[in-house]
Write a protein that holds these residues in place. Structure first.
Motif, PDB file in Angstrom:
ATOM      1  N   ALA A 153     -35.137  88.742  49.615  1.00 18.34           N
ATOM      2  CA  ALA A 153     -34.271  89.820  50.100  1.00 18.34           C
ATOM      3  C   ALA A 153     -33.339  89.327  51.211  1.00 18.34           C
ATOM      4  N   GLY A 154     -32.047  89.560  51.036  1.00 18.40           N
ATOM      5  CA  GLY A 154     -31.069  89.181  52.048  1.00 18.40           C
ATOM      6  C   GLY A 154     -30.711  87.715  52.092  1.00 18.40           C
ATOM      7  N   VAL A 155     -31.184  86.941  51.125  1.00 16.95           N
ATOM      8  CA  VAL A 155     -30.925  85.501  51.099  1.00 16.95           C
ATOM      9  C   VAL A 155     -29.588  85.214  50.424  1.00 16.95           C
ATOM     10  N   ASP A 156     -28.800  84.360  51.024  1.00 16.73           N
ATOM     11  CA  ASP A 156     -27.511  83.972  50.442  1.00 16.73           C
ATOM     12  C   ASP A 156     -27.673  82.870  49.399  1.00 16.73           C
ATOM     13  N   THR A 157     -28.536  81.911  49.693  1.00 18.90           N
ATOM     14  CA  THR A 157     -28.709  80.729  48.848  1.00 18.90           C
ATOM     15  C   THR A 157     -30.186  80.386  48.747  1.00 18.90           C
ATOM     16  N   ILE A 158     -30.599  79.926  47.570  1.00 19.14           N
ATOM     17  CA  ILE A 158     -31.958  79.428  47.355  1.00 19.14           C
ATOM     18  C   ILE A 158     -31.874  77.953  46.981  1.00 19.14           C
ATOM     19  N   VAL A 159     -32.663  77.126  47.651  1.00 21.92           N
ATOM     20  CA  VAL A 159     -32.816  75.718  47.263  1.00 21.92           C
ATOM     21  C   VAL A 159     -34.200  75.589  46.644  1.00 21.92           C
ATOM     22  N   HIS A 160     -34.226  75.338  45.354  1.00 16.47           N
ATOM     23  CA  HIS A 160     -35.491  75.357  44.606  1.00 16.47           C
ATOM     24  C   HIS A 160     -36.055  73.941  44.493  1.00 16.47           C
ATOM     25  N   CYS A 161     -36.984  73.617  45.410  1.00 21.13           N
ATOM     26  CA  CYS A 161     -37.635  72.300  45.419  1.00 21.13           C
ATOM     27  C   CYS A 161     -39.051  72.344  44.856  1.00 21.13           C
ATOM     28  N   ALA A 162     -39.635  73.539  44.747  1.00 26.35           N
ATOM     29  CA  ALA A 162     -41.029  73.650  44.302  1.00 26.35           C
ATOM     30  C   ALA A 162     -41.159  73.150  42.864  1.00 26.35           C
ATOM     31  N   SER A 163     -42.153  72.322  42.618  1.00 26.86           N
ATOM     32  CA  SER A 163     -42.362  71.766  41.284  1.00 26.86           C
ATOM     33  C   SER A 163     -43.774  71.199  41.207  1.00 26.86           C
ATOM     34  N   SER A 164     -44.314  71.152  39.983  1.00 23.86           N
ATOM     35  CA  SER A 164     -45.644  70.580  39.804  1.00 23.86           C
ATOM     36  C   SER A 164     -45.746  69.894  38.456  1.00 23.86           C
ATOM     37  N   PRO A 165     -46.157  68.619  38.427  1.00 22.36           N
ATOM     38  CA  PRO A 165     -46.367  67.939  37.146  1.00 22.36           C
ATOM     39  C   PRO A 165     -47.524  68.527  36.359  1.00 22.36           C
ATOM     40  N   ARG A 166     -48.300  69.406  36.995  1.00 20.79           N
ATOM     41  CA  ARG A 166     -49.436  70.022  36.305  1.00 20.79           C
ATOM     42  C   ARG A 166     -49.024  71.227  35.475  1.00 20.79           C
ATOM     43  N   LEU A 178     -38.437  83.276  39.908  1.00 23.07           N
ATOM     44  CA  LEU A 178     -37.496  83.110  41.009  1.00 23.07           C
ATOM     45  C   LEU A 178     -36.109  83.635  40.633  1.00 23.07           C
ATOM     46  N   ILE A 179     -35.670  83.326  39.430  1.00 24.05           N
ATOM     47  CA  ILE A 179     -34.356  83.777  38.973  1.00 24.05           C
ATOM     48  C   ILE A 179     -34.306  85.303  38.896  1.00 24.05           C
ATOM     49  N   GLU A 180     -35.355  85.914  38.371  1.00 23.95           N
ATOM     50  CA  GLU A 180     -35.394  87.381  38.288  1.00 23.95           C
ATOM     51  C   GLU A 180     -35.305  88.002  39.678  1.00 23.95           C
ATOM     52  N   ALA A 181     -36.037  87.442  40.636  1.00 18.53           N
ATOM     53  CA  ALA A 181     -36.001  87.959  42.004  1.00 18.53           C
ATOM     54  C   ALA A 181     -34.629  87.759  42.622  1.00 18.53           C
ATOM     55  N   ALA A 182     -34.009  86.614  42.358  1.00 13.47           N
ATOM     56  CA  ALA A 182     -32.679  86.341  42.901  1.00 13.47           C
ATOM     57  C   ALA A 182     -31.643  87.312  42.343  1.00 13.47           C
ATOM     58  N   ARG A 183     -31.750  87.635  41.069  1.00 13.63           N
ATOM     59  CA  ARG A 183     -30.843  88.626  40.478  1.00 13.63           C
ATOM     60  C   ARG A 183     -31.012  89.983  41.151  1.00 13.63           C
ATOM     61  N   ARG A 184     -32.257  90.395  41.334  1.00 11.45           N
ATOM     62  CA  ARG A 184     -32.500  91.698  41.962  1.00 11.45           C
ATOM     63  C   ARG A 184     -31.941  91.749  43.375  1.00 11.45           C
ATOM     64  N   ALA A 185     -32.026  90.601  44.061  1.00 13.26           N
ATOM     65  CA  ALA A 185     -31.588  90.556  45.456  1.00 13.26           C
ATOM     66  C   ALA A 185     -30.086  90.321  45.596  1.00 13.26           C
ATOM     67  N   GLY A 186     -29.411  89.969  44.512  1.00 11.92           N
ATOM     68  CA  GLY A 186     -27.984  89.660  44.593  1.00 11.92           C
ATOM     69  C   GLY A 186     -27.685  88.334  45.264  1.00 11.92           C
ATOM     70  N   THR A 187     -28.607  87.386  45.150  1.00 12.07           N
ATOM     71  CA  THR A 187     -28.399  86.055  45.732  1.00 12.07           C
ATOM     72  C   THR A 187     -27.224  85.362  45.046  1.00 12.07           C
ATOM     73  N   GLY A 188     -26.371  84.729  45.833  1.00 11.83           N
ATOM     74  CA  GLY A 188     -25.140  84.185  45.279  1.00 11.83           C
ATOM     75  C   GLY A 188     -25.216  82.758  44.769  1.00 11.83           C
ATOM     76  N   HIS A 189     -26.243  81.995  45.172  1.00  9.49           N
ATOM     77  CA  HIS A 189     -26.229  80.557  44.864  1.00  9.49           C
ATOM     78  C   HIS A 189     -27.661  80.047  44.740  1.00  9.49           C
ATOM     79  N   LEU A 190     -27.941  79.389  43.629  1.00 10.71           N
ATOM     80  CA  LEU A 190     -29.242  78.766  43.389  1.00 10.71           C
ATOM     81  C   LEU A 190     -29.028  77.273  43.193  1.00 10.71           C
ATOM     82  N   VAL A 191     -29.639  76.474  44.075  1.00 14.16           N
ATOM     83  CA  VAL A 191     -29.530  75.011  44.020  1.00 14.16           C
ATOM     84  C   VAL A 191     -30.859  74.454  43.518  1.00 14.16           C
ATOM     85  N   TYR A 192     -30.811  73.610  42.506  1.00 17.28           N
ATOM     86  CA  TYR A 192     -32.036  73.071  41.910  1.00 17.28           C
ATOM     87  C   TYR A 192     -32.011  71.550  41.938  1.00 17.28           C
TER      88      TYR A 192
END
Length: 248
Positions: free
Chosen positions: A54-67, A77-91
């Motif tokens: 909520a209220g986030v302008d940009t998300i930097v998505h570093c979380a990952s697991s080889p498992r 994360l994408i669904e939440a970002a859409r609901r929040a109106g986040t403008g930028h997702l960096v992966y």
């Protein structure tokens, strides 16, 4: 002031990204499974994720697991970002995910596609393997007298701090789509990297190059996970090992 959420923000890369963004004056939220106040398991989603985004302008998505679970986590994360109106997702992805048929790489490529098709503004950076990953691998392999290595494979490791710096730069900018890869300064045989590790830690081990099999191994032998034309990283593996030894 830009508000930026860093997923996996307590990990090797995410911690450095968070530090750099704060130093640049951004408000940073760190999301991980255990970091309060945004302790969220992305694979499960839930209301805590909406609070974090909520209220986030940009998300930097570093979380990952080889498992496993990266695709499910990214979808939440994408669904939440859409609901929040986040403008930028960096992966952050890996060089070669589209060339090496390795399970973890396939998952990272699938997440790239989810990001690109999300309807959000997006940026994807691919990097080669981190120096730290190879050092930890060699540490494990050198616990026995004979050190087995995959025959005929080279690598192009990069310093994680350089990747963090680039991610922070991208997060502060406008969505850029797939940007140029970030690779380490040298393509070197795995054997030469392993011998550099042994010299740095003062161990003597017999090194044996073991031929493997399968499509993924053939792709690694062919250098599918390297990017010689993007050797823009500065820090060498030996420099990383020297800093690692000094910390210890």
């Amino acid at each position: 002031m830009t508000t930026i959420l860093v997923t996996g923000g307590t990990g090797t890369l995410g911690r450095l990204v968070s530090e750099r963004l704060r130093a640049d004056g951004h408000e940073v939220r760190v999301l991980s499974r255990h970091a309060q106040p945004y302790a969220v398991d992305l694979r499960e989603g839930g209301p805590g994720l909406d609070v974090a985004v909520a209220g986030v302008d940009t998300i930097v998505h570093c979380a990952s697991s080889p498992r496993g679970g990266d695709e499910r986590a990214a979808a939440h994360l994408i669904e939440a970002a859409r609901r929040a109106g986040t403008g930028h997702l960096v992966y952050i992805s890996i060089v070669g995910v589209d060339r090496v048929p390795f399970g973890y790489y396939r998952s990272k490529l699938a997440v790239e596609r989810l990001v690109a098709e999300s309807g959000l503004g997006w940026t994807v950076l691919r990097a080669t393997q981190f120096h730290d990953l190879l050092a930890r691998l060699f540490e494990t392999l050198s616990k026995v007298p004979v050190m087995p290595l995959p025959a005929g494979v080279s690598d192009q490791p990069v310093e994680v701090a350089e990747v963090a710096e680039r991610l922070a730069e991208l997060a502060a900018g406008a969505p850029a789509g797939r940007v140029e890869d970030l690779a380490g300064p040298q393509v070197r045989t795995v054997e030469s990297l392993a011998r550099a590790y042994l010299a740095a830690v003062g161990k003597r081990r017999a090194v044996v190059n073991v031929p493997l099999w399968g499509a993924a191994y053939r792709a690694f032998r062919a250098g599918g996970h390297t990017a010689p034309d993007r050797a823009v990283g500065k820090g060498t593996f030996e420099e990383h090992l020297a800093r690692r030894a000094a910390r210890r």
